[in-house]
Scaffold this motif. Structure first.
Motif, PDB file in Angstrom:
ATOM      1  N   ARG A   1     -10.203   2.778   3.751  1.00 55.92           N
ATOM      2  CA  ARG A   1      -9.756   1.469   4.250  1.00 55.92           C
ATOM      3  C   ARG A   1      -8.290   1.237   3.913  1.00 55.92           C
ATOM      4  O   ARG A   1      -7.524   0.720   4.737  1.00 55.92           O
ATOM      5  CB  ARG A   1     -10.625   0.356   3.650  1.00 55.92           C
ATOM      6  CG  ARG A   1     -12.018   0.248   4.258  1.00 55.92           C
ATOM      7  CD  ARG A   1     -12.669  -1.080   3.885  1.00 55.92           C
ATOM      8  NE  ARG A   1     -12.850  -1.210   2.447  1.00 55.92           N
ATOM      9  CZ  ARG A   1     -13.937  -0.826   1.792  1.00 55.92           C
ATOM     10  NH1 ARG A   1     -14.933  -0.258   2.448  1.00 55.92           N
ATOM     11  NH2 ARG A   1     -14.033  -1.013   0.487  1.00 55.92           N
ATOM     12  N   ARG A   2      -7.914   1.595   2.698  1.00 63.98           N
ATOM     13  CA  ARG A   2      -6.516   1.422   2.286  1.00 63.98           C
ATOM     14  C   ARG A   2      -5.591   2.333   3.095  1.00 63.98           C
ATOM     15  O   ARG A   2      -4.561   1.895   3.612  1.00 63.98           O
ATOM     16  CB  ARG A   2      -6.392   1.733   0.798  1.00 63.98           C
ATOM     17  CG  ARG A   2      -4.974   1.630   0.249  1.00 63.98           C
ATOM     18  CD  ARG A   2      -4.948   2.013  -1.212  1.00 63.98           C
ATOM     19  NE  ARG A   2      -5.304   3.412  -1.389  1.00 63.98           N
ATOM     20  CZ  ARG A   2      -5.610   3.968  -2.559  1.00 63.98           C
ATOM     21  NH1 ARG A   2      -5.644   3.226  -3.646  1.00 63.98           N
ATOM     22  NH2 ARG A   2      -5.900   5.246  -2.648  1.00 63.98           N
TER      23      ARG A   2
ATOM     24  N   THR B   1      -2.521   2.996  10.818  1.00 66.98           N
ATOM     25  CA  THR B   1      -2.398   2.022  11.909  1.00 66.98           C
ATOM     26  C   THR B   1      -0.937   1.646  12.149  1.00 66.98           C
ATOM     27  O   THR B   1      -0.472   1.608  13.297  1.00 66.98           O
ATOM     28  CB  THR B   1      -3.205   0.750  11.586  1.00 66.98           C
ATOM     29  OG1 THR B   1      -4.582   1.110  11.406  1.00 66.98           O
ATOM     30  CG2 THR B   1      -3.096  -0.265  12.708  1.00 66.98           C
TER      31      THR B   1
ATOM     32  N   ALA C   1      -4.697   1.498   6.848  1.00 66.03           N
ATOM     33  CA  ALA C   1      -3.625   0.537   7.115  1.00 66.03           C
ATOM     34  C   ALA C   1      -2.307   1.261   7.362  1.00 66.03           C
ATOM     35  O   ALA C   1      -1.520   0.876   8.243  1.00 66.03           O
ATOM     36  CB  ALA C   1      -3.490  -0.430   5.939  1.00 66.03           C
TER      37      ALA C   1
ATOM     38  N   THR D   1       0.833  -1.208   0.000  1.00 59.95           N
ATOM     39  CA  THR D   1       0.000   0.000   0.000  1.00 59.95           C
ATOM     40  C   THR D   1       0.860   1.247   0.000  1.00 59.95           C
ATOM     41  O   THR D   1       0.582   2.211  -0.721  1.00 59.95           O
ATOM     42  CB  THR D   1      -0.928  -0.001   1.227  1.00 59.95           C
ATOM     43  OG1 THR D   1      -1.745  -1.166   1.196  1.00 59.95           O
ATOM     44  CG2 THR D   1      -1.814   1.226   1.244  1.00 59.95           C
TER      45      THR D   1
ATOM     46  N   THR E   1      -2.438  -5.484  -3.173  1.00 63.68           N
ATOM     47  CA  THR E   1      -3.510  -4.830  -2.425  1.00 63.68           C
ATOM     48  C   THR E   1      -4.450  -4.154  -3.405  1.00 63.68           C
ATOM     49  O   THR E   1      -4.014  -3.484  -4.341  1.00 63.68           O
ATOM     50  CB  THR E   1      -2.921  -3.780  -1.466  1.00 63.68           C
ATOM     51  OG1 THR E   1      -2.035  -4.434  -0.578  1.00 63.68           O
ATOM     52  CG2 THR E   1      -4.023  -3.089  -0.672  1.00 63.68           C
TER      53      THR E   1
END
Length: 223
Positions: A163-164, A170, A167, A2, A221
């Motif tokens: 959503r991508r 996080t 990551a 990503t 991804t």
């Protein structure tokens, strides 16, 4: 994967930080009076008195680590979440922090305390700033999804992109916990500058090695 797919956004975030950083450093180094308009007069006054705020007593370092990590995570989340405002807040967070950090460093060098501040920042700064760039880039991904949803509806485009990008954020939060521990314990310590440089460059190398090299040849991804 990503990170590599979206590196352009991270690079733009880095540029949005770097240019104001250079401007802030130059302005403050030449004319420390700019500290007033920038809200840095308390910092200027301390530096003018040859005092610096980076000396944290050992007994206060655990609490300092928690405070530092919490603040850094707040900035990263703001840079990411600001993407929903067409990326405007993300851009503001990057440019503002670049300007202020550059100005503080410029003030330190103007008053002859540049080495002391650099000595404090180096061990944790590489990872910490990189996470801010990544988070800002993630926010701009969301902003771009709002502006240019492509073949999807705007709602679906935002959801997929968020959503991508989440990551990346996080991972960034985990890294900020590590850099917060370094900033709370190693950075204010009496360890040599060489150890702090090695720590900063070493943790940065490990982080970028993971981001650039890991996951190659694996499942892609989805964008």
């Amino acid at each position: 994967q990503t990170f590599r797919q979206t590196w352009v956004f991270t690079f733009v975030a880095f540029s949005l930080f770097l240019v104001p950083f250079i401007v802030g450093f130059r302005l403050a180094y030449i004319n420390p009076a700019v500290a007033g308009p920038l809200g840095l007069e308390p910092n200027r006054a301390l530096l003018a008195d040859q005092t610096i705020w980076t000396e944290i007593p050992p007994e206060e370092r655990p609490a300092a680590m928690s405070t530092i990590a919490t603040n850094n995570i707040r900035v990263a989340l703001l840079a990411f979440g600001g993407g929903i405002t067409l990326g405007i807040v993300s851009v503001y967070v990057l440019t503002y922090n670049g300007l202020i950090i550059g100005a503080v460093l410029g003030l330190a060098y103007h008053y002859g305390l540049g080495y002391e501040l650099t000595n404090f920042v180096f061990a944790h700064g590489v990872v910490e700033l990189s996470v801010i760039f990544i988070s800002g880039g993630a926010g701009m991904q969301v902003g771009w999804a709002v502006i240019q949803p492509g073949i999807y509806s705007r709602r679906d485009s935002i959801a997929r992109t968020a959503r991508r990008a989440a990551a990346l954020v996080t991972l960034g939060i985990l890294l900020l916990l590590i850099s917060g521990a370094v900033e709370g314990f190693l950075s204010p310590s009496d360890a040599s500058f060489a150890i702090k440089v090695a720590t900063g460059l070493g943790t940065g190398a490990l982080m970028y090695s993971y981001l650039i090299l890991c996951g190659r040849g694996g499942r892609k991804t989805q964008a």
